[in-house]
Design an enzyme around this catalytic site. Sequence first.
Site, PDB file in Angstrom:
ATOM      1  N   LYS A  59      82.656  25.794  39.814  1.00 27.12           N
ATOM      2  CA  LYS A  59      82.253  24.480  39.311  1.00 27.12           C
ATOM      3  C   LYS A  59      82.225  23.428  40.411  1.00 27.12           C
ATOM      4  CE  LYS A  59      86.876  23.183  37.671  1.00 27.12           C
ATOM      5  NZ  LYS A  59      87.134  22.163  38.688  1.00 27.12           N
ATOM      6  N   THR A  60      83.121  23.528  41.419  1.00 26.94           N
ATOM      7  CA  THR A  60      83.093  22.551  42.511  1.00 26.94           C
ATOM      8  C   THR A  60      81.795  22.688  43.298  1.00 26.94           C
ATOM      9  OG1 THR A  60      85.507  22.646  42.675  1.00 26.94           O
ATOM     10  CG2 THR A  60      84.322  21.675  44.528  1.00 26.94           C
ATOM     11  N   ASP A 119      84.673  15.790  36.790  1.00 22.03           N
ATOM     12  CA  ASP A 119      85.266  17.124  36.863  1.00 22.03           C
ATOM     13  C   ASP A 119      86.474  17.191  35.925  1.00 22.03           C
ATOM     14  OD1 ASP A 119      85.743  19.700  37.673  1.00 22.03           O
ATOM     15  OD2 ASP A 119      86.742  19.133  39.541  1.00 22.03           O
ATOM     16  N   GLU A 120      86.827  18.401  35.487  1.00 17.08           N
ATOM     17  CA  GLU A 120      87.995  18.618  34.619  1.00 17.08           C
ATOM     18  C   GLU A 120      87.950  17.703  33.389  1.00 17.08           C
ATOM     19  OE1 GLU A 120      89.646  21.106  35.285  1.00 17.08           O
ATOM     20  OE2 GLU A 120      89.942  21.389  37.435  1.00 17.08           O
ATOM     21  N   GLN A 175      91.164  25.578  29.591  1.00 18.01           N
ATOM     22  CA  GLN A 175      92.120  25.157  30.615  1.00 18.01           C
ATOM     23  C   GLN A 175      92.667  23.754  30.346  1.00 18.01           C
ATOM     24  OE1 GLN A 175      91.252  26.524  34.783  1.00 18.01           O
ATOM     25  NE2 GLN A 175      89.230  26.945  33.946  1.00 18.01           N
ATOM     26  N   ARG A 221      94.849  32.314  37.967  1.00 19.75           N
ATOM     27  CA  ARG A 221      95.117  31.900  39.358  1.00 19.75           C
ATOM     28  C   ARG A 221      95.160  33.118  40.270  1.00 19.75           C
ATOM     29  NH1 ARG A 221      92.968  27.842  38.820  1.00 19.75           N
ATOM     30  NH2 ARG A 221      92.538  28.724  36.777  1.00 19.75           N
TER      31      ARG A 221
END
Length: 725
Positions: free
Chosen positions: A32-33, A215-216, A246, A595
Amino acid sequence: MGILDNCTPAQAEAITHADGPLLVVAGAGSGKTRVITRRVACLVERGVPPYRILAITFTNKAAGEMQERVHQLVQKGGVWVSTFHSMCARMLRQFADAIGRRRNFTIYDAADSLSAVKASMKDLEIDTEHWTPSAVQAAISNAKNELIAPDDYESRAASYFERVAAKVYRRYQERLAQNQALDFDDLLLHAARLLSQETAFRDYWQNRFSHVLIDEYQDTNHAQYVIAKELAARHRNICATGDPDQSIYGWRGADIRNILQFVGEYPDAKVVRLEENFRSTKPIIQAAESVIANNTERLDRALYTSREGGSPLRMFAAPDEEAEAEAIVGQIRKLAAQGRRYGDIAIFYRTNFQSRTFEHIFQLLALPYAIVGTVEFYNRREIKDILAYLRVLVNDADDVSMSRIINVPPRGIGEQTVAALSRWAAGQRVPLIEAIRRSPEIPDLAGRAGKAVDKLRSLLDALAQVRGPVAKIIDQAIKRSGYIDWHKASRDESSEERAENLGELVTAAARYDERTPDGTLEAYLEEVALVSQIDEYQDGDNRVTLMTVHAAKGLEFPVVFITGLEEGLFPHQNAMESPSGVEEERRLFYVAITRAKDELFISHAGARMRFGLITPAMPSRFVEEIPPDVIEHLPLFGQAPPPAGREDERPPVLRKPRREEAPEAEEPAPPEKGIEAGQKVRHPTFGLGEVVELTGAGSRRTALVRFKGIGIKRLLLEYAKLEKV
């Protein structure tokens, strides 16, 4: 490098989307970044001026990484990449008059805020023993995140506690105004209010930004939702990127509905799903997807990976937390012997208290480790003391900072002198530093007290004359205040560590000076105030990382250990009262799983000690949600035949002798203050009880105690604090 190089079709679709609302549902590790930064580059390539693009994320670390990637793609400067809080601080400094502040207002961190809450309660003569200041602080924070002003909060107060909190809230806000300060929540509260209610403020920022990328998005609270909505209202070019699976910050106000209802709010929104995970192996992704499928608050998405192979998840089932930690450390040493770097490995736990057992073993074996999220660097006492000097230089109305340093290091300004200064300042309606400047006018100050205040005034005047980079100002504050000499003279065992920390503060400031040649002391203090735990994480060290799962959000490691998977711990008992609470805990476990890049270990204990009480534990329901065919059950050391080969090739695990193997190695049993079976005892939590049985010896001496109305509890005598009756 081309904007669409190495992009999947889904990523390219999001990057090249034309104007209008865009929702990117980005699964863990799906790039996504890359999408956000390349979308920024695509907008600039299409002719959008960089200064009209705003990209918002949640941590300084993430913002810094995003800024660096944008810079590599967009040679022109001007794109505004920021956290919500930093962005709001910058906006409010530009329109400080609209909120009744000067542009040099101070930003209070959580500790400063708590000090101001305590002072406000003292002003109102509210008993801080009966009403916990931290609970009042949390109530005020929650109200601000919901954009509830003191008047509204008071009118809605339904309980006696809320009515008390409402009074403190009002006085607290008055104190902040007097100190020319804002707390973290105020940054969002004031920005959201001005965007919603003040035409000039709203028009300026809506005209400034034609494209807003967030973002997020699943982590936004109500205030952040309003800010994003208002900023994008004129042009409607809002790009929200996130993953409901998330969303793990409901306890601090994050509202998962913001992302779940995005399409309902923007019916014409383009929805792009990033479903290919580039981070983890198939067994890890299969486990994560099987677990999260049990949640109902989700958006339609299926994560997959093209990575071939991969080890199954390995699981330890230990009798207690010590055996769990020993097994994990043994596995880590085995991995290191096979060539794995310690820096590739992370241990996750649900709550900070779980780190104690791991720390003990790591220290005993001299293994390198680092803990993230305990006492952050900028929250250490010596760091906050020196920063308080700087904050007073920038904002002389900051009474919280002035009170902190008025007699630090000790200079003979006692409580009576401080009280005299405070009374005079209150009577004149001026800040505390003004009383210090005009101390000769205060009748109550004379003799030694007056000379001590004169000395402080001279110090502050001298520091105010220091010019140059931030690092120089900090160095002079440390030296001229005599802070290090004070600790050395006290022969405090931590004096050397404090001196090293202050040296690191100067070094960090020097890095700031190098990074921002035009930076100011005011800007530096703002940056420091907005540092989070994860911003201090350094991923280049060759040390095993220990952290909570919350702190691990946004990171990745080749090898991950998830510990303490027990009912009441993970999921946490506080979350088990509601289905939504359990779902957030499940999302937290999903974050922990995803992770891991290459190897994932999970563990649980059959019993765990807390507050001196040994309690049985059941495996977490989340373990049962993992497909059995992706789990390999590992035996603990001593439960399986030793591996073939030389003795020194066996995986080295720290282990205490078993009683049946070497009874003579047990520690001698101490008298335990005369406690015997049949003895009446008192426990600080459970009250009166009777000792039923005593087992073990030394530090493992355990008592079974029958408490009236509670039942039998197993207690470790070393910690139980039992008193004979």
